[in-house]
Enzyme design. Structure first.
Site, PDB file in Angstrom:
ATOM      1  CG  ASP A 492      21.178  56.513  66.611  1.00 34.89           C
ATOM      2  OD1 ASP A 492      21.819  57.421  67.551  1.00 34.89           O
ATOM      3  OD2 ASP A 492      21.945  55.937  65.740  1.00 34.89           O
TER       4      ASP A 492
HETATM    5  C1  GLC Z   1      18.816  55.183  61.228  1.00 34.37           C
HETATM    6  C2  GLC Z   1      18.777  53.615  61.573  1.00 34.37           C
HETATM    7  C3  GLC Z   1      19.352  53.684  62.979  1.00 34.37           C
HETATM    8  C4  GLC Z   1      20.622  54.216  62.989  1.00 34.37           C
HETATM    9  C5  GLC Z   1      20.513  55.556  62.744  1.00 34.37           C
HETATM   10  C6  GLC Z   1      21.977  56.177  62.537  1.00 34.37           C
HETATM   11  O1  GLC Z   1      17.886  55.833  61.868  1.00 34.37           O
HETATM   12  O2  GLC Z   1      17.181  53.113  61.689  1.00 34.37           O
HETATM   13  O3  GLC Z   1      19.439  52.208  63.291  1.00 34.37           O
HETATM   14  O4  GLC Z   1      21.293  54.110  64.189  1.00 34.37           O
HETATM   15  O5  GLC Z   1      19.890  55.668  61.195  1.00 34.37           O
HETATM   16  O6  GLC Z   1      22.053  57.592  61.698  1.00 34.37           O
HETATM   17  C1  GLC Z   2      22.668  51.288  65.155  1.00 35.00           C
HETATM   18  C2  GLC Z   2      23.474  52.444  65.420  1.00 35.00           C
HETATM   19  C3  GLC Z   2      23.787  52.665  66.878  1.00 35.00           C
HETATM   20  C4  GLC Z   2      22.719  52.885  67.844  1.00 35.00           C
HETATM   21  C5  GLC Z   2      21.461  51.722  67.268  1.00 35.00           C
HETATM   22  C6  GLC Z   2      20.144  51.898  67.912  1.00 35.00           C
HETATM   23  O1  GLC Z   2      23.155  50.187  65.315  1.00 35.00           O
HETATM   24  O2  GLC Z   2      24.675  52.360  64.691  1.00 35.00           O
HETATM   25  O3  GLC Z   2      24.699  53.615  67.307  1.00 35.00           O
HETATM   26  O4  GLC Z   2      23.019  52.943  69.085  1.00 35.00           O
HETATM   27  O5  GLC Z   2      21.451  51.631  65.819  1.00 35.00           O
HETATM   28  O6  GLC Z   2      19.672  53.032  67.342  1.00 35.00           O
END
Ligand code: GLC
Ligand code: GLC
Length: 818
Positions: A492
């Site tokens: 993400d």
């Molecule tokens: C933030 C977190 C990430 C997560 C994302 C979801 O970026 O660091 O881990 O997946 O929020 O919105």
């Molecule tokens: C968090 C989010 C997931 C994402 C991951 C890596 O675990 O829930 O959707 O893939 O972060 O960013």
């Protein structure tokens, strides 16, 4: 060092002291009503949606840690008048008076806290019964002194005014809308019921009450906290009725106990809805109708009903956990596979990423990518619920084939605030649906009409959704023929089109580039994997397969532009430069593409997969697990986005994501390296980390999203426990690939790639209504499998379905040299 131990027999984790490094939590509820509960009774409750139907308040950033929640107080009323009374919390918090004995047992959907102080024993059982929307706190107090005890027992909760975000911000309104009713020992919280709500909360006590409070200030006293409410100190509540300010529920009951006498009091914290046209009784008044709730409260006020409900809950979990059980030579594997990992998978299935001690319940609903992956671990437990989840998810899909990143569980509508355009999202639907069909053979689901964007007029059979998911990728290919990344892919925080330089701007929704250049090798690998599932599905439907040509073109693109010579590259940025390449200064190699590409079979035949996995071992593996990339980004890069916003070693900037580690485990099994796969499995298995609890700090019975990577000062420290795709993926890696028991469209495959030191293992698996008793025996080194089914050797590794009516099938798998 440890703070407790596993009781595998009872399926409990036993915490031996209250001051764990962080609150160690559990979940109550497995249907619609949920509570988060810490080892000292902290946490909160909600109905379905932690944001929109929050029953009780919780302050995440409060000090001391984990205050508020389920407050219980005992007061020794026999203390001399004038002396400071002896007051304590039998769950330690909020009073925090040192207890003579303390033990917390987190079990499957329940928590038990037992303690003792000065000869008074408390035994508390918290759970949510199946079928009803309430939390039971059954409190048994025993007098182990040689003289009679005169005690007061108080129980208190602080109500949330339903929308947890609004509750914490809209004070100009909220401090004036609080309303309650108190009738016959039951406190009803009915803020906003007078207008558009038809639901309310209640807090009931089974014993005769000596008094109550519903106004927070009356109970605590001005400028006082939950650790020493003035009403508890005084041994007398003021029967306050909240109007505005802060409605609470506080109950007081007195207990007179002879030596060795015990009494049980039940508190019920619940949620109830009335039909919109039958809210008041008498009609036309403003008095809450209690008609349909009264029998429910009456029932659970009786200890034998509470016991029956508890046994039903245990039975429910026995059934679920019985779907797959294994006996391997390793206790860590056994307890995670048979108990805790399944339990965590179910929790992630229920709650996605919404409510934990790291997810506040107000931010995130059900993630599209997340929920599809959680289903991979859950589908064999309750296929009916998995089916419904797939239909819910698909109904939020957009006509373009794209997806909202999240939807709200209460409304099931896509959440526009978080947006869409995470270009990997739709492909996960293909994977979850394939897993569902492999488990159930419910091919009919593909013909179910399912809306797009929750609009029934835009409905089309589910199969069409899958095709659009695939086509979505093909409609968005970049300069190298690789899929465009959009806002981000699985990671993400790899925001290659964001270019955000404004403080506070969301990386996830800010886009300052048109997104026509930055590409993802990860999505390419995921597409190839999904295309393989589409081939299996099309074949079964007798249709031409529409995506394997496209998949081989994408494979070509991966080899042409996504292979760096010794590993797979990660992506291309908006300037067309590679990410995850030896050419880069930082971020030269990433875990994700090595995992997904090898899982899709790339390079397995020609040795390139092995080179990529060797590079992972050399450059990314640490004793605490495999980090996301190396070197970590040492500063913020505008063109990379949130990934470089984190200090090195944390989260997406080279943290150990327990979610991606299993991809490498699976990849290692694809090239036959069972020892290495299993070694990685053990490194992040929470049970193996129990001895390191003061380093790891999170619960030793569940996976955390992240363990700090080698660049972080706190290398090895876990964060974001419970709600993480790590649960499902680790479960899939160990059960389906290392132990090798995996559903396929044709039947149950048994093809372990297990450690060379294992003589074998046993497993029992319910699959499509048949019980499979599987015995795996090692005959020598190697991974060649020879299967015997009910005494007869068969070809290959897939056990096809037995004749209808067969209840049990015995499989012997001999593993050894080819
Ligand atoms: C933030 C977190 C990430 C997560 C994302 C979801 O970026 O660091 O881990 O997946 O929020 O919105
Ligand atoms: C968090 C989010 C997931 C994402 C991951 C890596 O675990 O829930 O959707 O893939 O972060 O960013």
């Amino acid at each position: 060092m440890r703070y407790g131990h596993f009781d595998d027999e009872q399926r409990e984790y036993v915490i031996e002291r209250p001051d764990t490094p962080l609150p160690w939590i559990n979940y109550l509820g497995c249907e619609d009503h949920f509570g988060i509960i810490s080892n000292t009774g902290g946490g909160y409750s909600f109905y379905r949606d932690a944001r929109l139907r929050r029953l009780t308040r919780y302050r995440y950033n409060s000090t001391p840690l984990d205050t508020g929640g389920r407050c219980l107080y005992l007061r020794d009323d026999a203390a001399e008048v004038g002396a400071t009374p002896l007051v304590w919390s039998p769950s330690w918090q909020p009073v925090r008076r040192e207890l003579d004995q303390y033990e917390c047992r987190h079990g499957m959907g329940y928590t038990l806290i037992r303690s003792r102080l000065q000869g008074i024993e408390a035994d508390i059982r918290y759970f949510v019964p199946l079928g009803d929307s309430l939390e039971i706190w059954e409190v048994t107090i025993a007098n182990r002194r040689s003289r009679p005890a005169n005690l007061s027992l108080f129980a208190a909760v602080e109500f949330c005014l339903w929308d947890a975000l609004d509750d914490a911000s809209n004070f100009q309104r909220n401090l004036s809308v609080g309303e309650v009713e108190v009738v016959e020992g039951v406190i009803y919280h009915k803020s906003e019921y007078r207008e558009r709500r038809n639901h309310f909360a209640f807090f009931a006590c089974s014993a005769e009450v000596a008094g109550f409070d519903t106004q927070r200030e009356a109970f605590l006293g001005p400028y006082r906290g939950w650790e020493s409410p003035s009403g508890v100190q005084a041994g007398l509540l003021s029967n306050s009725i909240a109007h505005g300010w802060q409605p609470i529920g506080a109950q007081h009951t007195r207990l007179q106990l002879k030596p060795d006498e015990a009494k049980t009091v039940v508190f019920l914290l619940g949620y109830h809805e009335n039909p919109p046209d039958d809210k008041f009784d008498p009609a036309g008044s403003q008095v809450l109708s209690k008609r349909s709730l009264t029998p429910i409260i009456a029932r659970y006020r009786q200890p034998q009903e509470v016991e029956a409900a508890f046994l039903a809950l245990r039975h429910y979990w026995d059934e679920l956990l019985g779907k797959l059980s294994v006996t391997t030579p390793d206790p860590h594997t056994n307890r995670m596979v048979n108990i805790w990992n399944v339990y965590q998978v179910m929790t992630t299935f229920n709650l996605s990423r919404s409510a934990s001690y790291f997810e506040s319940g107000v931010g995130r609903g059900m993630g599209f990518r997340d929920s599809n992956q959680d289903l991979l671990g859950f589908v064999h437990l309750a296929p009916e619920r998995a089916r419904q989840r797939i239909l819910d998810l698909a109904a939020t899909q957009l006509p373009s084939g794209g997806a909202y990143h999240q939807y709200q569980p209460l409304t099931k509508l896509g959440n526009n605030d978080i947006g869409s355009g995470f270009n990997d999202d739709p492909l996960w639907l293909v994977l979850s649906l394939a897993a569902y069909i492999k488990e159930t053979a419910d091919w009919d689901i593909l013909d179910e009409p399912v809306p797009y964007d929750s609009n029934p007029e835009l409905a089309e059979p589910l199969y069409g959704h899958l095709q659009r998911s695939m086509q979505y990728t093909l409609d968005r290919l970049g300069p190298h023929g690789l899929p465009l990344i959009g806002r981000a892919d699985w990671n993400d925080c790899l925001n290659l089109n964001s270019f955000s330089d404004t403080p506070g701007e969301s990386f996830q929704t800010t886009t300052n580039k048109d997104g026509k250049v930055a590409e993802s090798v990860f999505i390419a690998g995921l597409f190839v994997l999904a295309a393989q599932e589409m081939v299996g599905i099309a074949r079964h439907r007798g249709e031409a397969d529409a995506f394997s040509d496209a998949a081989s073109k994408i494979e070509d693109a991966i080899w042409a532009a996504g292979w760096d010579g010794a590993w797979f590259r990660r992506a291309y940025d908006d300037s067309g430069n590679p990410i995850g390449s030896k050419e880069c200064e930082e971020g030269q190699i990433f875990i994700e593409p090595q995992g997904v590409c090898v899982m899709a079979g790339l390079g397995v035949e020609d040795g390139r997969a092995q080179r990529a996995l060797d590079a992972v071992a050399d450059r990314l593996a640490t004793v605490h697990g495999i980090v996301l990339h190396q070197p970590a980004y040492s500063r913020y890069y505008l063109h990379l986005g949130e990934i470089s916003s984190y200090p090195p070693g944390y989260k997406e900037n080279a943290g150990i994501f327990c979610h991606t580690n299993p991809w490498i485990m699976i990849a290692e099994t694809r090239i036959g390296r069972g020892d290495r796969a299993y070694d990685y499995y053990l490194r992040i298995n929470p049970s193996t980390r129990e001895d390191l609890s003061d380093v790891h700090r999170c619960e030793p019975y569940v996976y955390a999203q992240m363990i700090a990577g080698r660049d972080a000062p706190a290398h090895g420290e876990a964060k974001n426990s419970w709600l993480t795709g790590s649960a499902a993926w680790n479960y899939v890696a160990i059960t389906q690939w290392i132990l090798g028991i995996r559903p396929t469209f044709e039947g149950l495959e048994v093809a372990p790639v297990m450690p060379s030191t294992w003589d074998g293992f046993k497993a029992e698996r319910y699959f499509r209504g048949v019980r499979y008793l599987i015995q795996v025996e090692r005959t020598g080194p190697g991974n060649e499998i020879r299967l015997e089914v009910d005494g007869h050797p068969i070809e290959g590794t897939v056990v096809t379905l037995p004749p209808v009516g067969t209840q049990e099938v015995r499989v012997i798998a001999k593993v050894g040299p080819g």
